[in-house]
Design a protein around this motif. Structure first.
Motif, mmCIF file in Angstrom:
data_model
loop_
_atom_site.group_PDB
_atom_site.id
_atom_site.type_symbol
_atom_site.label_atom_id
_atom_site.label_comp_id
_atom_site.label_asym_id
_atom_site.label_seq_id
_atom_site.Cartn_x
_atom_site.Cartn_y
_atom_site.Cartn_z
ATOM 1 N N MET A 30 -13.577 41.615 -22.423
ATOM 2 C CA MET A 30 -12.287 42.189 -21.178
ATOM 3 C C MET A 30 -10.845 41.677 -21.896
ATOM 4 N N GLY A 152 -20.342 34.668 -26.033
ATOM 5 C CA GLY A 152 -19.966 32.852 -26.235
ATOM 6 C C GLY A 152 -20.494 31.562 -25.419
ATOM 7 N N ASP A 155 -19.968 30.575 -21.448
ATOM 8 C CA ASP A 155 -19.818 31.860 -19.895
ATOM 9 C C ASP A 155 -21.729 31.351 -20.318
ATOM 10 N N TRP A 181 -14.515 27.978 -28.212
ATOM 11 C CA TRP A 181 -13.613 27.263 -29.277
ATOM 12 C C TRP A 181 -12.602 26.889 -28.397
ATOM 13 N N MET A 189 -10.736 27.477 -24.950
ATOM 14 C CA MET A 189 -10.186 28.809 -24.660
ATOM 15 C C MET A 189 -10.592 29.729 -23.158
HETATM 16 P P1 AMP Z 1 -14.663 37.607 -22.206
HETATM 17 O O1 AMP Z 1 -13.575 38.201 -22.141
HETATM 18 O O2 AMP Z 1 -13.548 36.391 -20.757
HETATM 19 O O3 AMP Z 1 -15.294 38.602 -21.257
HETATM 20 O O4 AMP Z 1 -15.144 37.678 -22.767
HETATM 21 C C1 AMP Z 1 -15.901 37.915 -24.280
HETATM 22 C C2 AMP Z 1 -16.749 36.861 -24.885
HETATM 23 O O5 AMP Z 1 -16.243 36.235 -25.275
HETATM 24 C C3 AMP Z 1 -17.756 36.891 -23.881
HETATM 25 O O6 AMP Z 1 -19.062 36.411 -24.246
HETATM 26 C C4 AMP Z 1 -17.118 35.418 -23.485
HETATM 27 O O7 AMP Z 1 -18.382 34.537 -23.860
HETATM 28 C C5 AMP Z 1 -16.621 34.911 -25.201
HETATM 29 N N1 AMP Z 1 -15.467 33.986 -25.269
HETATM 30 C C6 AMP Z 1 -14.620 33.734 -23.793
HETATM 31 N N2 AMP Z 1 -14.432 33.179 -24.751
HETATM 32 C C7 AMP Z 1 -14.419 31.852 -25.070
HETATM 33 C C8 AMP Z 1 -14.668 30.669 -26.572
HETATM 34 N N3 AMP Z 1 -13.202 29.475 -25.563
HETATM 35 N N4 AMP Z 1 -14.984 30.308 -27.289
HETATM 36 C C9 AMP Z 1 -16.403 31.367 -27.596
HETATM 37 N N5 AMP Z 1 -16.338 32.060 -26.724
HETATM 38 C C10 AMP Z 1 -15.617 32.985 -25.902
#
Ligand code: AMP
Length: 285
Positions: A30, A152, A155, A181, A189
């Motif tokens: 996102m 990730g 989630d 991470w 994060m």
């Molecule tokens: P989002 O933009 O929040 O929808 O996340 C996009 C992808 O990045 C999803 O698969 C999340 O699980 C992954 N993600 C978000 N934060 C982290 C993190 N700290 N470490 C690893 N993956 C992450």
């Protein structure tokens, strides 16, 4: 990096690459990218010759009163970061492209529902969230048709929902879960961390510290799961968190059972107006 905002032009481009023998790995996001996202891209690089990233803030996975309007949108910075880690293709669709019939009445939309896994934890406090997430991920997988897609483990419930829908809808893609991470102080994060005030940011690492404390209790052989959950919750409450859940479960997200070889501790809690989630896998002898 090539950028597309229309499905048809993306498909034409990816079709040509596939015809040239290239393989595709896909990272849906996102946006408001941080090192966690970039780690997914780096791992995707190892798996395929072409890495596709999508940036789309999906309205249907946000509930009423949630942060859809405020969600950070930082496209130019995101482009630069993706260039720096060698992403090949960026897909930035509009709402009209993803939802041609609009999202005014979600009940009228074709959707993907993964019962069971979705109905607990974050699903209980965010009704409709996993239907929105499962539906948009299914759409994106159909659009990109990658051989592998990376998500990730932060989630964790979402990862299980996606693994399940891929299996049950027979989607020809390998789902890869990437470890969380973290900031140096242990805070996972998240794009939402930027909502935290400086005082809240100082307290926020206590979420992961509490998960680690719970893990140590389990490693020490405790099996009074409900009591441990309550003790963990009160630690979070003392640290200014408003707790949604802190749960000890099997990695399948079934209830924890005495004698399990591995367990997972998951928590969601609000620090001020910011919802934070995290989890910790525990391997037992
Ligand atoms: P989002 O933009 O929040 O929808 O996340 C996009 C992808 O990045 C999803 O698969 C999340 O699980 C992954 N993600 C978000 N934060 C982290 C993190 N700290 N470490 C690893 N993956 C992450």
């Amino acid at each position: 990096m090539d950028e597309f905002n229309k499905i048809e032009s993306l498909r034409t481009h990816l079709g040509q690459l596939r015809g040239d023998g290239e393989s595709i790995a896909f990272v849906p996001t996102m946006g408001n990218l941080h090192q966690g996202h970039l780690e997914l891209v780096r791992q995707a690089r190892q798996l395929a010759s072409v890495v596709v990233v999508s940036i789309y803030v999906n309205p249907t996975q946000f509930g009423e009163g949630e942060d859809f309007d405020d969600y950070p949108r930082t496209l130019q910075q995101d482009r630069n970061k993706l260039e720096s880690v060698g992403a090949d293709v960026l897909f930035t669709p509009s709402d009209a492209e993803i939802y041609p019939h609009g999202t005014g009445d979600r009940a009228l939309l074709t959707r993907v529902e993964v019962p069971g896994i979705s109905d607990q934890l974050c699903g209980s406090s965010r009704p409709g969230h996993f239907v929105g997430a499962a539906t948009v991920v299914t759409k994106l997988l159909n659009i990109v048709q990658p051989k592998a897609a990376l998500f990730g483990r932060k989630d964790y419930q979402q990862l299980l929902v996606i693994r399940r829908l891929v299996e049950e809808l027979n989607l020809p893609v390998e789902v890869i879960g990437v470890p969380t991470w973290r900031e140096q102080d242990g805070l996972a994060m998240s794009s939402r961390n930027r909502y935290l005030t400086s005082e809240e940011r100082e307290q926020a690492p206590l979420l992961y510290q509490t998960l680690q404390w719970v893990s140590r209790q389990l490693e020490a052989g405790r099996e009074d799961y409900i009591q441990i959950e309550q003790e963990g919750e009160s630690r979070l409450q003392q640290a200014m968190f408003v707790v949604d859940y802190l749960s000890v479960m099997q990695p399948s997200l079934l209830p924890a059972q005495s004698g399990s070889r591995s367990l997972i501790v998951l928590a969601a809690a609000n620090m001020g107006s910011t919802r934070l989630i995290d989890n910790c896998m525990v391997n037992l002898r």
